[in-house]
Write an enzyme that holds these catalytic residues in place. Structure first.
Site, mmCIF file in Angstrom:
data_model
loop_
_atom_site.group_PDB
_atom_site.id
_atom_site.type_symbol
_atom_site.label_atom_id
_atom_site.label_comp_id
_atom_site.label_asym_id
_atom_site.label_seq_id
_atom_site.Cartn_x
_atom_site.Cartn_y
_atom_site.Cartn_z
ATOM 1 N N ASP A 292 38.338 40.776 40.099
ATOM 2 C CA ASP A 292 39.283 40.071 39.231
ATOM 3 C C ASP A 292 38.713 40.137 37.813
ATOM 4 O O ASP A 292 38.046 41.107 37.476
ATOM 5 C CB ASP A 292 39.493 38.641 39.720
ATOM 6 C CG ASP A 292 40.868 38.087 39.356
ATOM 7 O OD1 ASP A 292 41.217 38.137 38.167
ATOM 8 O OD2 ASP A 292 41.586 37.606 40.244
ATOM 9 N N HIS A 326 40.250 42.848 36.308
ATOM 10 C CA HIS A 326 41.589 42.663 35.745
ATOM 11 C C HIS A 326 41.537 42.562 34.226
ATOM 12 O O HIS A 326 42.513 42.878 33.548
ATOM 13 C CB HIS A 326 42.245 41.407 36.328
ATOM 14 C CG HIS A 326 42.593 41.540 37.777
ATOM 15 N ND1 HIS A 326 43.220 40.545 38.486
ATOM 16 C CD2 HIS A 326 42.400 42.559 38.656
ATOM 17 C CE1 HIS A 326 43.393 40.933 39.742
ATOM 18 N NE2 HIS A 326 42.898 42.153 39.866
#
Length: 476
Positions: A292, A326
């Site tokens: 992430d 991300h």
């Protein structure tokens, strides 16, 4: 054209030019003042020091066979070190198994020598009783983080060794409810109504955190390293892999140094470092390869974040490498307590699995004042989506309580060079509350596939900047 009309046109052009130049000067002044404050913030961030006494876990019965539970030995070493006034709890080279969480106490440095590997149990019951923690920005009583401290001061995790959470699709990750991470039809998940949704409802109703009892049977994963309401923190040199959830999560804490840490964990919500409601933080010389966001700066979520109302501020990210993730340097999405005075400089970001370099995300459920973000001297190779993305519609959350539009103003981006992306700049504010005072200067975005996307932004200025070799002249 009549002389009067020509005069009026020239006059309007002069006024418009004056306003544009004046605003540009004001923006430059604001940016310079922000960077001028950096040295004063850095001086306040002082890593803790420790007494020169070592407490080897071997002397307390630990065995490096990879199967013996070394947690009792580590606990006893920490307790004795703390009682004696502090020092280093030493984990020598070898593989050490711990059947549960390590809880640090004041004045203790948990030090892993080179080639030391601490492997954590994957039995969720080992992380009970529940402790006060946050799950995605909401306080609750939940499984203990794998390494945890509450209301302590002068604490550290240092050395050249590795912490391995051993999370995978058969342990922890399948609780997400995602088939990609091992969940199958009929299995429980954090999204079941009695789990995360129930927690959110309790927070919205103002039920005290001590009465939000989760843990066993609720499938909400713990973070890896979490220092809650602590002061004077050092995390240095270690490698952290295979985390159940977020990796480094200092919360409601002050004076934090994260230096030379490597994170490598590609599971769900595996953020690398998430300072939340923290003040005076430096993250430097680190390497992030994560499932992430690499770094995500947060301050609590929705009603619970507004109840606590503690911002994250004075946070510096420098000389780091962001690989998979991300986003490289991210603010949000849990911003309800506010975020201010964020600095990012001299970082390298590049990977086919890195989606964005700079990312600011929030929505109308969150609220919070977001201001004074400064970025410079970033080398961006390949990112999958946008080099810089600002999104105030993150996750498209809606509901009766989503009447708290966040305020974002004062973003300064200087000297970014990127080599490949879908967008250079992607900005989407709220139609009833645009983002304001967004500034780009001296940037070069190369091999960009699509035009910049700009919506609901005011006082946006782009100067001395190119996209695919052409001058980008965006002023709104």
């Amino acid at each position: 054209m009549k002389p009067q009309t020509l005069f009026r046109l020239k006059f309007c052009c002069i006024i418009l030019s004056f306003i544009t130049v004046n605003f540009a000067c004001s923006a430059q002044q604001g940016e310079q003042e922000g960077w001028n404050n950096l040295s004063a913030i850095m001086k306040k961030i002082v890593p803790p020091t420790f007494a020169s006494h070592d407490y080897s876990i071997v002397n307390y019965g630990a065995k490096a066979d990879g199967t013996t539970d070394c947690l009792p030995a580590i606990k006893n070493a920490i307790a004795e070190c703390n009682k004696a006034g502090g020092g280093r709890v030493l984990v020598p080279a070898g593989t050490w198994f711990v059947k549960g969480p390590i809880h640090l106490l004041s004045n203790v440095d948990l030090h892993l020598e080179a080639n030391a590997v601490v492997k954590f149990s994957t039995d969720a019951d080992d992380y009970l009783p529940a402790v006060l923690t946050r799950f995605e920005g909401v306080e609750l009583m939940n499984y203990s983080p794998l390494i945890y401290a509450y209301n302590q001061k002068n604490i550290a995790v240092t050395g050249k060794g590795t912490f391995d959470g051993q999370a995978d699709n058969d342990h922890w990750w399948n609780w997400t409810g995602s088939k990609r991470f091992g969940w199958r039809e009929g299995m429980p998940s954090q999204h079941d109504k009695e789990n995360e949704p129930a927690m959110m409802q309790m927070a919205a109703k103002g039920i005290p955190a001590k009465d939000r009892l989760f843990g066993k049977g609720h499938y909400m994963r713990p973070t890896f390293v979490e220092f809650y309401s602590c002061k004077n923190i050092l995390i240095q040199g270690v490698t952290i892999i295979n985390s159940p959830f977020w990796l480094l999560h200092p919360t409601l804490s002050k004076n934090i140094t994260v230096d030379g840490v490597t994170t490598n964990s590609l599971g769900p919500n595996n953020d690398g470092c998430d300072p939340e409601s923290c003040t005076d933080v430096v993250i430097k010389n680190c390497s992030f390869t994560d499932g992430d966001d690499c770094i995500a700066i947060k301050s609590g979520r929705d009603a619970d974040g507004r109840r606590i109302n503690v911002p994250s501020k004075n946070i510096i990210v420098q000389d780091c490498q962001m690989k998979d993730g991300h986003g490289g340097i991210v603010i949000g999405s849990e911003t309800s307590g506010g975020v201010e005075n964020i600095y990012g400089q001299n970082c390298v970001m590049s990977s086919k699995n890195l989606e964005r370099a700079i990312r600011i995300k929030s929505n109308a459920c969150r609220g919070g004042v977001l201001k004074n973000f400064y970025f410079r001297n970033l080398k961006v190779g390949q990112v999958h989506e946008a080099v810089v993305k600002i999104n105030m519609h993150y996750a498209n959350e809606k509901g009766a309580d989503c009447n708290y539009p966040p305020t974002l103003s004062g973003v300064y981006v200087n000297n970014i060079v990127s080599q490949e992306s879908e967008y250079a700049i992607y900005i989407e504010g709220l139609d009833d509350k645009p983002v304001t005072n967004i500034n780009f200067s001296n940037c070069n975005f190369n091999n960009v596939e699509k035009e910049n996307f700009i919506k609901d932004a005011k006082d946006l200025h782009v100067t001395k900047t190119t996209v695919n070799g052409k001058v980008a002249n965006i002023n709104k």
